[in-house]
Design a protein around this motif. Structure first.
Motif, short mmCIF file in Angstrom:
data_model
loop_
_atom_site.label_atom_id
_atom_site.label_comp_id
_atom_site.label_asym_id
_atom_site.label_seq_id
_atom_site.Cartn_x
_atom_site.Cartn_y
_atom_site.Cartn_z
N MET A 1 0.84 -1.19 0.00
CA MET A 1 0.00 0.00 0.00
C MET A 1 0.88 1.25 0.00
O MET A 1 1.95 1.26 0.61
N LYS A 2 0.38 2.26 -0.64
CA LYS A 2 1.05 3.56 -0.63
C LYS A 2 0.79 4.24 0.72
O LYS A 2 -0.22 3.97 1.37
N PHE A 3 1.66 5.17 1.08
CA PHE A 3 1.49 5.89 2.34
C PHE A 3 0.10 6.54 2.41
O PHE A 3 -0.57 6.46 3.44
N SER A 4 -0.34 7.14 1.33
CA SER A 4 -1.62 7.86 1.32
C SER A 4 -2.83 6.93 1.52
O SER A 4 -3.93 7.40 1.83
N GLU A 5 -2.65 5.64 1.36
CA GLU A 5 -3.75 4.69 1.52
C GLU A 5 -3.93 4.20 2.96
O GLU A 5 -4.94 3.58 3.29
N PHE A 6 -2.94 4.46 3.81
CA PHE A 6 -3.04 4.04 5.21
C PHE A 6 -3.93 4.98 6.00
O PHE A 6 -3.97 6.18 5.75
N GLY A 70 1.74 -8.76 3.33
CA GLY A 70 1.98 -8.07 2.07
C GLY A 70 1.44 -6.66 1.96
O GLY A 70 1.34 -6.11 0.87
N ILE A 71 1.11 -6.06 3.08
CA ILE A 71 0.52 -4.72 3.06
C ILE A 71 1.49 -3.68 2.49
O ILE A 71 1.10 -2.84 1.69
N TYR A 72 2.75 -3.71 2.89
CA TYR A 72 3.71 -2.72 2.40
C TYR A 72 4.03 -2.93 0.92
O TYR A 72 4.23 -1.98 0.19
N GLY A 73 4.09 -4.18 0.50
CA GLY A 73 4.40 -4.49 -0.89
C GLY A 73 5.66 -3.79 -1.37
O GLY A 73 6.65 -3.72 -0.65
N GLU A 74 5.60 -3.26 -2.57
CA GLU A 74 6.75 -2.60 -3.19
C GLU A 74 6.96 -1.18 -2.66
O GLU A 74 7.94 -0.53 -3.02
N HIS A 75 6.06 -0.69 -1.83
CA HIS A 75 6.11 0.71 -1.41
C HIS A 75 6.97 0.95 -0.17
O HIS A 75 7.24 2.10 0.16
N LEU A 135 6.24 -0.81 15.51
CA LEU A 135 7.21 -0.82 14.42
C LEU A 135 6.88 0.29 13.45
O LEU A 135 5.72 0.48 13.08
N SER A 136 7.91 1.03 13.06
CA SER A 136 7.73 2.13 12.11
C SER A 136 8.51 1.84 10.83
O SER A 136 9.60 1.28 10.88
N ALA A 137 7.93 2.28 9.71
CA ALA A 137 8.57 2.10 8.42
C ALA A 137 8.29 3.31 7.55
O ALA A 137 7.20 3.89 7.59
N LEU A 138 9.29 3.67 6.76
CA LEU A 138 9.12 4.72 5.77
C LEU A 138 8.49 4.09 4.53
O LEU A 138 8.99 3.09 4.02
N VAL A 139 7.38 4.66 4.08
CA VAL A 139 6.60 4.11 2.98
C VAL A 139 6.44 5.17 1.90
O VAL A 139 6.15 6.33 2.17
N ASP A 140 6.64 4.77 0.65
CA ASP A 140 6.54 5.64 -0.51
C ASP A 140 5.08 5.89 -0.85
O ASP A 140 4.20 5.16 -0.42
N ASN A 141 4.85 6.90 -1.64
CA ASN A 141 3.47 7.20 -2.05
C ASN A 141 3.22 6.85 -3.49
O ASN A 141 3.88 7.02 -4.38
#
Length: 141
Positions: A1-6, A70-75, A135-141
């Protein structure tokens, strides 16, 4: 998921995994060679009444179960932190673990990226909360 989708409050439940005595001992031999993970006779006489999994193994299994959703996926860009780690109850051979992950914080950053913080709560087959961590992660948009 993209950051904006969370969204804060989203919850996800993972599949379950059962830890065998062999799993516990193999992990302990490599990463946490203490008696409560390796010596059955001594562990029986100890505080927990038998072999238990290393807290580090519980953390690793919990993280793996979460990633497998698989929520983070490629992002996902990178993990940025772990806070409030709590080993709440021992994990014994034969315990079946699953995780509930809840989005608890979103911090936008430049270029539309952002930090997603999830609370991982790991439960055994009895419904007992055995582990918890943010847990924190940097996620792309």
């Amino acid at each position: 998921m993209k950051f904006s989708e969370f969204k804060v409050g989203q919850r996800y439940e993972t599949a379950a995994i059962t830890l065998s005595k062999e799993d516990i001992m193999r992990f302990a031999e490599m990463y946490d060679p203490q008696y409560m993970h390796l010596d059955e006779e001594k562990a029986k006489k100890g505080r927990f009444g038998g072999l238990i999994a290393s807290g580090m193994q519980t953390l690793n299994v919990s993280f793996r179960l979460w990633i497998d959703v698989g929520i983070y996926g490629e992002h996902i860009i990178a993990g940025t932190g772990m806070n409030q780690l709590q080993f709440l109850k021992p994990v014994y051979p034969g315990d079946e673990l699953h995780v509930i992950a809840e989005v608890i914080e979103l911090r936008p950053r430049r270029a539309g990226n952002g930090t997603v913080t999830v609370l991982l709560s790991t439960y055994n087959q009895k419904g007992q909360n055995v582990f918890r961590a943010e847990l924190s992660a940097l996620v792309d948009n």
